[in-house]
Design an enzyme around this catalytic site. Structure first.
Site, mmCIF file in Angstrom:
data_model
loop_
_atom_site.group_PDB
_atom_site.id
_atom_site.type_symbol
_atom_site.label_atom_id
_atom_site.label_comp_id
_atom_site.label_asym_id
_atom_site.label_seq_id
_atom_site.Cartn_x
_atom_site.Cartn_y
_atom_site.Cartn_z
ATOM 1 N N CYS A 286 56.679 52.682 3.280
ATOM 2 C CA CYS A 286 56.983 53.764 4.225
ATOM 3 C C CYS A 286 56.743 55.142 3.608
ATOM 4 O O CYS A 286 57.256 56.148 4.102
ATOM 5 C CB CYS A 286 58.432 53.675 4.736
ATOM 6 S SG CYS A 286 58.885 52.038 5.273
ATOM 7 N N VAL B 164 52.639 53.092 4.868
ATOM 8 C CA VAL B 164 52.154 51.782 4.419
ATOM 9 C C VAL B 164 53.308 50.773 4.347
ATOM 10 O O VAL B 164 54.445 51.134 4.049
ATOM 11 C CB VAL B 164 51.461 51.915 3.036
ATOM 12 C CG1 VAL B 164 52.412 52.408 1.970
ATOM 13 C CG2 VAL B 164 50.819 50.599 2.603
ATOM 14 N N GLY C 180 52.791 54.042 14.260
ATOM 15 C CA GLY C 180 53.452 55.088 13.502
ATOM 16 C C GLY C 180 53.894 54.538 12.155
ATOM 17 O O GLY C 180 53.797 53.344 11.896
ATOM 18 N N TYR D 222 54.067 46.215 3.667
ATOM 19 C CA TYR D 222 53.545 44.911 3.246
ATOM 20 C C TYR D 222 54.012 43.839 4.221
ATOM 21 O O TYR D 222 55.161 43.859 4.677
ATOM 22 C CB TYR D 222 54.059 44.582 1.833
ATOM 23 C CG TYR D 222 53.949 43.114 1.472
ATOM 24 C CD1 TYR D 222 52.719 42.554 1.127
ATOM 25 C CD2 TYR D 222 55.064 42.289 1.492
ATOM 26 C CE1 TYR D 222 52.608 41.203 0.829
ATOM 27 C CE2 TYR D 222 54.966 40.932 1.190
ATOM 28 C CZ TYR D 222 53.732 40.391 0.859
ATOM 29 O OH TYR D 222 53.624 39.057 0.575
ATOM 30 N N HIS D 223 53.124 42.902 4.553
ATOM 31 C CA HIS D 223 53.501 41.693 5.294
ATOM 32 C C HIS D 223 53.091 40.498 4.458
ATOM 33 O O HIS D 223 52.039 40.527 3.801
ATOM 34 C CB HIS D 223 52.769 41.604 6.635
ATOM 35 C CG HIS D 223 53.086 42.735 7.571
ATOM 36 N ND1 HIS D 223 54.352 42.978 8.050
ATOM 37 C CD2 HIS D 223 52.299 43.691 8.113
ATOM 38 C CE1 HIS D 223 54.323 44.032 8.847
ATOM 39 N NE2 HIS D 223 53.081 44.485 8.903
#
Lengths: 237, 76
Positions: A194, A100, A97, A102-103
């Site tokens: 998000c 978008v 869920g 970022y990691h």
């Protein structure tokens, strides 16, 4: 909010929820490619479903990655193909869920692969408990974060420090949470995190100094153990 | 015929959005296989098929909002 409130076990529902501890594998992957960690999650999920594995708690960090949830809009990535290539970012569409995110290095990522049948088959209970774990962890690191109604994650003065996104198969969870410890926040300006026009922050930004991510990891683990009543089996199956 | 209904997903969760059907109408599906993925809040929930058989109809398409208890399709 006081610490005692934050760390209180879940009160609603069955009082038996926390009576018996749940044995759980601890898997610390260090820095790992997003795709490899995703494959491991799927394998564990299948094993837990077949009752050939204990529940598992995965800790890791990823190289620079954007992930999009199932319903994410691609135009929430603002920088275009060239910007993505230039900064060496991989892009993954995943079955969780949320929008978008970022990691990257310096961000603590946790993927609990938990059978919610042990606790309560309730997505709200699980998401609430994950938020409690994050907020209690931050408090121990001298960062006072809070929940925001209707906006999942952990927030400080309107800035987001941790994100949540999960998927559930047969009431077994995957995906999880990401907490910015020493994250290079400039990558977030390349997206609408998000799907919202928000500013992200990190423990480093709030406290003004670089933090030992392994210490934050230990505090996070302690809070998972407390909140989900886990018995950690290192390397167990 | 077995109806495919949106189950209770958690306290206070009254609806979800259909995000993905794993099968098309007419295809065979086994009980327990992931049948339809639903999105709510920050979670996706995969509903297992309630029966073995043929996916007879899909009443709620990708992107549609469904309420708890609502019939989304049927297996025969």
């Amino acid at each position: 909010m006081t610490q005692s409130l934050l760390t209180q076990p879940y009160q609603r529902g069955s009082p038996k929820l926390h009576e018996k501890s749940i044995r759980c594998r601890l898997i610390d992957l260090g820095l790992i490619d997003y795709g490899a960690s995703f494959s491991l999650q799927k394998e564990l999920l299948a094993s837990i479903k077949n009752k050939t594995s204990l529940d598992a708690l995965i800790f890791c960090e990823h190289p620079h990655t954007f992930t999009l949830g199932r319903l994410s809009k691609k135009d929430n990535i603002l920088c275009g193909e060239e910007g993505i290539k230039k900064r060496g970012i991989s892009v993954n569409r995943v079955d969780r869920g949320g929008e978008v995110t970022y990691h990257g290095p310096g961000q603590l990522v946790v993927y609990p692969i938990f059978n919610l049948s042990h606790y309560k088959k309730d997505l709200k209970f699980y998401l609430d408990t994950l938020e409690n774990v994050i907020i209690a962890t931050l408090l121990k690191c001298n960062v006072h974060a809070e929940k925001r109604p209707s906006f999942r994650g952990a927030w400080i003065d309107g800035k987001k420090i941790a994100s949540i996104g999960i998927a559930v198969h047969h009431w077994i969870t995957c995906h999880g949470l990401a907490l910015n410890v020493n994250t290079d926040l400039s990558y977030f300006s390349m997206i609408r995190p998000c799907g919202l026009d928000i500013t992200m922050t990190s423990i480093e930004s709030v406290l003004g100094n670089t933090n030992d991510i392994s210490k934050v990891k230990q505090v996070m683990l302690d809070n998972f153990v407390k909140s989900f009543n886990l018995e950690i089996m290192e390397g167990g199956k | 015929m077995t109806e495919i209904k949106l189950p209770e997903l958690g306290e206070g969760i009254e609806k979800a959005t259909v995000s993905y059907w794993y099968f098309q109408v007419g295809q065979q599906v086994k009980e327990g296989e992931d049948l339809v993925e639903l999105a709510t809040d920050k979670a996706t929930f995969n509903l297992p098929s309630p029966a073995t058989g043929r996916l007879k109809e899909v009443l709620s398409q990708d992107g549609d909002e469904v309420k708890v208890g609502q019939v989304m399709g049927a297996i025969e």
